[in-house]
Design a protein around this motif. Structure first.
Motif, PDB file in Angstrom:
ATOM      1  N   TYR A  88      20.662   7.869  -8.714  1.00  0.00           N
ATOM      2  CA  TYR A  88      21.489   8.471  -9.761  1.00  0.00           C
ATOM      3  C   TYR A  88      22.339   7.355 -10.352  1.00  0.00           C
ATOM      4  O   TYR A  88      23.218   6.809  -9.683  1.00  0.00           O
ATOM      5  N   SER A  89      22.120   7.024 -11.634  1.00  0.00           N
ATOM      6  CA  SER A  89      22.894   5.918 -12.202  1.00  0.00           C
ATOM      7  C   SER A  89      24.349   6.304 -12.441  1.00  0.00           C
ATOM      8  O   SER A  89      25.231   5.458 -12.390  1.00  0.00           O
ATOM      9  N   HIS A  90      24.597   7.619 -12.674  1.00  0.00           N
ATOM     10  CA  HIS A  90      25.976   8.063 -12.875  1.00  0.00           C
ATOM     11  C   HIS A  90      26.069   9.578 -12.766  1.00  0.00           C
ATOM     12  O   HIS A  90      25.096  10.237 -12.386  1.00  0.00           O
ATOM     13  N   THR A  91      27.227  10.126 -13.100  1.00  0.00           N
ATOM     14  CA  THR A  91      27.600  11.470 -12.679  1.00  0.00           C
ATOM     15  C   THR A  91      27.323  12.575 -13.686  1.00  0.00           C
ATOM     16  O   THR A  91      27.771  13.702 -13.489  1.00  0.00           O
ATOM     17  N   HIS A  92      26.610  12.317 -14.753  1.00  0.00           N
ATOM     18  CA  HIS A  92      26.351  13.348 -15.753  1.00  0.00           C
ATOM     19  C   HIS A  92      25.054  14.079 -15.431  1.00  0.00           C
ATOM     20  O   HIS A  92      24.082  13.487 -14.969  1.00  0.00           O
ATOM     21  N   VAL A  93      25.030  15.377 -15.736  1.00  0.00           N
ATOM     22  CA  VAL A  93      23.974  16.258 -15.236  1.00  0.00           C
ATOM     23  C   VAL A  93      22.585  15.878 -15.723  1.00  0.00           C
ATOM     24  O   VAL A  93      21.593  16.122 -15.032  1.00  0.00           O
ATOM     25  N   ASP A  94      22.473  15.278 -16.897  1.00  0.00           N
ATOM     26  CA  ASP A  94      21.148  14.901 -17.380  1.00  0.00           C
ATOM     27  C   ASP A  94      20.571  13.716 -16.616  1.00  0.00           C
ATOM     28  O   ASP A  94      19.449  13.280 -16.912  1.00  0.00           O
ATOM     29  N   HIS A  95      21.308  13.242 -15.620  1.00  0.00           N
ATOM     30  CA  HIS A  95      20.840  12.112 -14.810  1.00  0.00           C
ATOM     31  C   HIS A  95      20.653  12.469 -13.342  1.00  0.00           C
ATOM     32  O   HIS A  95      20.316  11.598 -12.547  1.00  0.00           O
ATOM     33  N   PHE A  96      20.871  13.733 -12.995  1.00  0.00           N
ATOM     34  CA  PHE A  96      20.598  14.153 -11.617  1.00  0.00           C
ATOM     35  C   PHE A  96      20.079  15.587 -11.503  1.00  0.00           C
ATOM     36  O   PHE A  96      19.501  15.956 -10.483  1.00  0.00           O
ATOM     37  N   GLY A  97      20.261  16.427 -12.537  1.00  0.00           N
ATOM     38  CA  GLY A  97      20.020  17.856 -12.405  1.00  0.00           C
ATOM     39  C   GLY A  97      18.589  18.253 -12.116  1.00  0.00           C
ATOM     40  O   GLY A  97      18.336  19.352 -11.617  1.00  0.00           O
ATOM     41  N   SER A 145      16.772  24.038 -23.095  1.00  0.00           N
ATOM     42  CA  SER A 145      17.342  25.361 -23.295  1.00  0.00           C
ATOM     43  C   SER A 145      16.973  26.253 -22.118  1.00  0.00           C
ATOM     44  O   SER A 145      15.941  26.910 -22.108  1.00  0.00           O
ATOM     45  N   GLY A 146      17.815  26.237 -21.087  1.00  0.00           N
ATOM     46  CA  GLY A 146      17.508  26.962 -19.862  1.00  0.00           C
ATOM     47  C   GLY A 146      16.937  26.013 -18.826  1.00  0.00           C
ATOM     48  O   GLY A 146      17.036  24.793 -18.940  1.00  0.00           O
ATOM     49  N   GLY A 147      16.332  26.585 -17.800  1.00  0.00           N
ATOM     50  CA  GLY A 147      15.810  25.762 -16.730  1.00  0.00           C
ATOM     51  C   GLY A 147      16.725  25.779 -15.527  1.00  0.00           C
ATOM     52  O   GLY A 147      17.729  26.489 -15.493  1.00  0.00           O
ATOM     53  N   THR A 148      16.382  24.995 -14.531  1.00  0.00           N
ATOM     54  CA  THR A 148      17.060  25.035 -13.237  1.00  0.00           C
ATOM     55  C   THR A 148      17.764  23.720 -12.949  1.00  0.00           C
ATOM     56  O   THR A 148      17.117  22.684 -12.753  1.00  0.00           O
ATOM     57  N   VAL A 149      19.082  23.756 -12.943  1.00  0.00           N
ATOM     58  CA  VAL A 149      19.876  22.584 -12.562  1.00  0.00           C
ATOM     59  C   VAL A 149      19.921  22.504 -11.045  1.00  0.00           C
ATOM     60  O   VAL A 149      20.213  23.486 -10.366  1.00  0.00           O
ATOM     61  N   THR A 150      19.629  21.338 -10.503  1.00  0.00           N
ATOM     62  CA  THR A 150      19.629  21.161  -9.057  1.00  0.00           C
ATOM     63  C   THR A 150      20.465  19.947  -8.680  1.00  0.00           C
ATOM     64  O   THR A 150      20.857  19.159  -9.541  1.00  0.00           O
ATOM     65  N   LEU A 151      20.705  19.812  -7.405  1.00  0.00           N
ATOM     66  CA  LEU A 151      21.477  18.668  -6.910  1.00  0.00           C
ATOM     67  C   LEU A 151      21.177  18.468  -5.439  1.00  0.00           C
ATOM     68  O   LEU A 151      21.249  19.411  -4.647  1.00  0.00           O
ATOM     69  N   VAL A 203      23.851  29.169 -13.502  1.00  0.00           N
ATOM     70  CA  VAL A 203      24.687  28.722 -12.394  1.00  0.00           C
ATOM     71  C   VAL A 203      23.817  27.976 -11.394  1.00  0.00           C
ATOM     72  O   VAL A 203      22.762  28.449 -10.989  1.00  0.00           O
ATOM     73  N   SER A 204      24.247  26.808 -11.007  1.00  0.00           N
ATOM     74  CA  SER A 204      23.473  25.972 -10.113  1.00  0.00           C
ATOM     75  C   SER A 204      23.762  26.328  -8.664  1.00  0.00           C
ATOM     76  O   SER A 204      24.881  26.160  -8.179  1.00  0.00           O
ATOM     77  N   VAL A 205      22.757  26.822  -7.972  1.00  0.00           N
ATOM     78  CA  VAL A 205      22.890  27.117  -6.546  1.00  0.00           C
ATOM     79  C   VAL A 205      23.278  25.849  -5.783  1.00  0.00           C
ATOM     80  O   VAL A 205      24.139  25.862  -4.906  1.00  0.00           O
ATOM     81  N   ASP A 206      22.646  24.746  -6.147  1.00  0.00           N
ATOM     82  CA  ASP A 206      22.940  23.489  -5.467  1.00  0.00           C
ATOM     83  C   ASP A 206      24.381  23.049  -5.671  1.00  0.00           C
ATOM     84  O   ASP A 206      25.002  22.476  -4.777  1.00  0.00           O
ATOM     85  N   MET A 207      24.922  23.314  -6.868  1.00  0.00           N
ATOM     86  CA  MET A 207      26.300  22.917  -7.123  1.00  0.00           C
ATOM     87  C   MET A 207      27.250  23.684  -6.213  1.00  0.00           C
ATOM     88  O   MET A 207      28.196  23.122  -5.655  1.00  0.00           O
ATOM     89  N   VAL A 208      26.998  24.983  -6.051  1.00  0.00           N
ATOM     90  CA  VAL A 208      27.834  25.786  -5.163  1.00  0.00           C
ATOM     91  C   VAL A 208      27.724  25.281  -3.727  1.00  0.00           C
ATOM     92  O   VAL A 208      28.717  25.119  -3.019  1.00  0.00           O
ATOM     93  N   ARG A 209      26.515  25.029  -3.290  1.00  0.00           N
ATOM     94  CA  ARG A 209      26.301  24.590  -1.911  1.00  0.00           C
ATOM     95  C   ARG A 209      26.907  23.224  -1.637  1.00  0.00           C
ATOM     96  O   ARG A 209      27.294  22.923  -0.509  1.00  0.00           O
ATOM     97  N   ALA A 210      26.970  22.410  -2.673  1.00  0.00           N
ATOM     98  CA  ALA A 210      27.484  21.052  -2.480  1.00  0.00           C
ATOM     99  C   ALA A 210      28.999  20.987  -2.473  1.00  0.00           C
ATOM    100  O   ALA A 210      29.575  19.965  -2.118  1.00  0.00           O
ATOM    101  N   MET A 211      29.658  22.073  -2.863  1.00  0.00           N
ATOM    102  CA  MET A 211      31.116  22.069  -2.891  1.00  0.00           C
ATOM    103  C   MET A 211      31.673  22.066  -1.480  1.00  0.00           C
ATOM    104  O   MET A 211      31.298  22.877  -0.646  1.00  0.00           O
ATOM    105  N   SER A 212      32.586  21.163  -1.215  1.00  0.00           N
ATOM    106  CA  SER A 212      33.287  21.172   0.065  1.00  0.00           C
ATOM    107  C   SER A 212      34.287  22.324   0.064  1.00  0.00           C
ATOM    108  O   SER A 212      34.657  22.833  -1.001  1.00  0.00           O
TER     109      SER A 212
END
Length: 657
Positions: free
Chosen positions: A173-182, A251-257, A536-545
């Motif tokens: 992941y070069s940086h923290t924006h969603v189009d570079h890791f989602g 337009s849509g799709g599944t954001v992951t992390l 809503v990203s399931v992975d984002m929720v799971r990754a939250m401390s």
């Protein structure tokens, strides 16, 4: 880039469900370009070096397999369609598009698999960003797996259809924006990461900044990103033609992390990955708070992440973000020039197309270094003379010297106007020093009094129409903004304001400014569209401390409701054996690690249960009935806290109050 696509609205909503109703206004469609707009756009052809076709050669260089068609999600919905941009085939720009922007839109429409150099490939045009694939000795290294799992999978499938099928052994992941890791789950399996078969590299601070941007301020950023990227606009000569860095977000799709396994923490750090040496250069505070460039010595290839693209970038994105440090940005570019300028045969970035040849690489890095240094230093020069942000933006009309004639310094994504104001904000804050602006009336109150002082709504509307007729669109839009905030249901004012915004959009060289103007006009004509599909990203929720979860509860707390209801609450996560205590005091929610023996109530649950509640797969009352949530002490205190939480409506008004 930051950027917009996580759509974290609805995250952690626990008990409250939002409802949203918006007025819908009849639309007669966007206006045609005025004579003045057509004349201004035609004049652009005489001011820039359109005869230079180098970029058109570069954008198609190394093409292995073009991509033309659609990408669909699991439900069969089209989330990416290259044919939506077939209208860009005409060499001549229509009068409704700035010719410079039309040129860029054509360049960014090149989609497919490209060989950058031996062992180094890019898939471009299947998402907003690029996915870079490096062939190592024992597998593939992927840099930035796009925004969505579906587009990332399509990109990897395109690669596999034309190259040997090696396993992916590392993701960077070069940086923290969603189009570079989602899209990471489109290219790797988390089970392989946990088994040690795949490593995930990221700059230090990656997870913290991902959560900060995409959750804490995510609802507002997501809404404003609809304007910035033109995601709600039709793809057409009078609509969205580009987003500067690429066509748009899917337009849509599944954001992951998948959280990183290896953090790059040193300013310069070398790792051997898949048999290849990779030198990482950390660049914090540049295009993202946590970002890094990469150099591959064996391939003589320099990856500049999003720090050196084929255009001027943003010091502050219109969607919102932390203000970036233009001076540090220029200094990191200079450091890259010094360290790698004589070593690199190709420079590639995670947007747009590569640059080949040592001299061209060195010139590009030096020019972009000078560009960001100028933006920083010239703004400081003028603010030290007492100029305010808007005065500075109106004074700095163009870049100095030859910089203004370089395609890769044009303001297609960032703009001089916005960037100079961002530099002012970084050093001085939003206040311009004028005491009249210390405590101004809010927009609606100001508008009502201004319109009254100008003789009423009919008089203001007539002044708007006069300004539009004389092509004074900036003034017309300012008048229209006052009138609409005073009289939001004034249909004639909506129509006139939409016309002024559309003409400015047609004239804009900047893709994001065009998108924002035209989106505002569209909503004035049609009303705010209903909420788009919840991503809503399931992975984002799971990754939250747990700490991040409590921080977000504090953001959602309505202090007006909670101010008279002080309480203390213990919170236990049974499965991970972590305890916290929450204090609601003075309408402010804070948390500490450990239990408070004086707590008035306590709640116990597992992280899995919390995740299901956060994703609206379960609610607290049902969870309590099933024994998944256990309450001790005064349960009314827990209910009081939950009842004081707001759920943010995703489609709030922007161009009207």
């Amino acid at each position: 880039m930051p950027r917009f696509s996580l759509s974290p609205r609805g995250l952690l909503t626990c008990l409250i469900t939002a409802s949203l109703s918006q007025a819908v206004f009849a639309s007669d469609g966007p206006v045609t370009p005025s004579t003045q707009t057509a004349t201004l756009n035609a004049a652009v052809l005489q001011t820039l070096p359109f005869s230079d076709r180098t970029d058109f050669e570069s954008v198609s260089k190394g093409l292995i397999a073009p991509f033309k068609g659609q990408i669909k999600d699991a439900a069969g919905k089209v989330i990416w369609n290259t044919h939506a941009y077939d209208f860009l085939a005409s060499d001549k720009a229509p009068a409704s598009v700035n010719p410079s922007l039309w040129r860029l839109a054509q360049l960014n429409a090149h989609a497919g698999l490209f060989e950058v150099s031996p062992k180094l490939y890019q898939v471009r045009g299947l998402d907003l960003a690029n996915m870079t694939i490096i062939e190592g000795d024992d597998g593939l290294i992927i840099i930035d797996p796009l925004t969505m799992a579906e587009t990332a999978r399509a990109a990897l499938d395109l690669y596999y259809a034309n190259r040997p099928h090696k396993p992916v052994v590392a993701v960077i992941y070069s940086h923290t924006h969603v189009d570079h890791f989602g899209g990471v789950r489109g290219v790797i399996d988390e089970a392989d990461v946990k088994a040690g078969k795949v490593k995930v590299y990221a700059p230090v601070g990656f997870m913290e900044h991902v959560m900060s941007e995409n959750v804490m301020a995510g609802n507002a950023m997501s809404r404003r990103a609809q304007y910035q990227f033109g995601s709600l606009l039709p793809r057409s000569e009078k609509g969205q033609v580009d987003a500067g860095l690429g066509k748009s977000a899917p337009s849509g799709g599944t954001v992951t992390l998948i959280p990183p396994t290896d953090l790059i923490a040193e300013p310069l750090e070398t790792r051997t990955i898949a048999g290849l040496q990779v030198e990482f250069q950390l660049t914090p505070g540049t295009e993202a708070p946590a970002e890094m460039n990469l150099y591959l010595p064996e391939l003589k290839a320099l990856c500049m992440a999003e720090n050196a693209t084929q255009m001027m970038h943003n010091i502050l994105t219109p969607r919102g973000a932390q203000v970036r440090d233009a001076k540090a940005w220029s200094q990191y570019l200079d450091a890259s020039l010094v360290r790698y300028g004589d070593k690199a045969d190709v420079l590639f970035a995670q947007h747009n197309w590569p640059t080949w040849g040592g001299e061209r690489i060195r010139t590009l890095l030096a020019d972009q270094r000078d560009m960001y240094a100028f933006i920083n230093d010239r703004t400081l020069h003028l603010l030290n003379q007492g100029l305010t942000p808007l005065e500075i933006a109106d004074t700095i009309k163009k870049l100095p010297g030859a910089l203004d004639q370089k395609w890769y310094t044009r303001g297609y994504y960032g703009s001089l106007s916005f960037n100079t104001r961002a530099v002012y904000q970084r050093y001085m804050g939003f206040y311009d020093g004028n005491p009249a602006n210390l405590n101004p009336l809010p927009p609606a109150d100001t508008a009502k009094r201004t319109v009254e002082a100008m003789g009423g709504g009919a008089a203001v509307l007539e002044k708007m129409r006069t300004a539009i007729a004389s092509a004074d669109y900036r003034w017309a839009a300012q008048l229209g903004n006052q009138l609409l905030f005073a009289e939001p249901d004034n249909a004639d004012a909506r129509k006139a304001q939409a016309e002024a915004l559309e003409q400015m959009g047609y004239q804009s060289e900047n893709a994001t400014w065009r998108n924002m103007y035209l989106t505002g006009a569209m909503e004035l004509r049609n009303g705010v569209p209903p909420q788009s599909a919840n991503t809503v990203s399931v992975d984002m929720v799971r990754a939250m401390s747990p700490e991040m979860f409590f921080d977000y509860l504090a953001v959602r707390l309505d202090s007006d409701k909670a101010v008279a209801h002080d309480l203390t609450l213990n919170w236990t996560f049974e499965d991970v054996q972590k305890d916290f205590n929450l204090t609601l005091r003075n309408g402010v929610l804070t948390h500490r690690a450990g239990l408070n023996p004086k707590a008035e109530a306590g709640v116990s649950l597992s992280r899995d249960t919390l995740e299901k509640i956060s994703l609206k797969q379960l609610d607290f009352p049902t969870a309590m009935q099933k024994g998944l949530v256990k309450l001790q002490g005064n349960g009314q205190k827990f209910a009081l806290l939950m009842g004081s939480l707001d759920t943010f409506g995703p489609q709030f008004n922007i161009v009207t109050p």
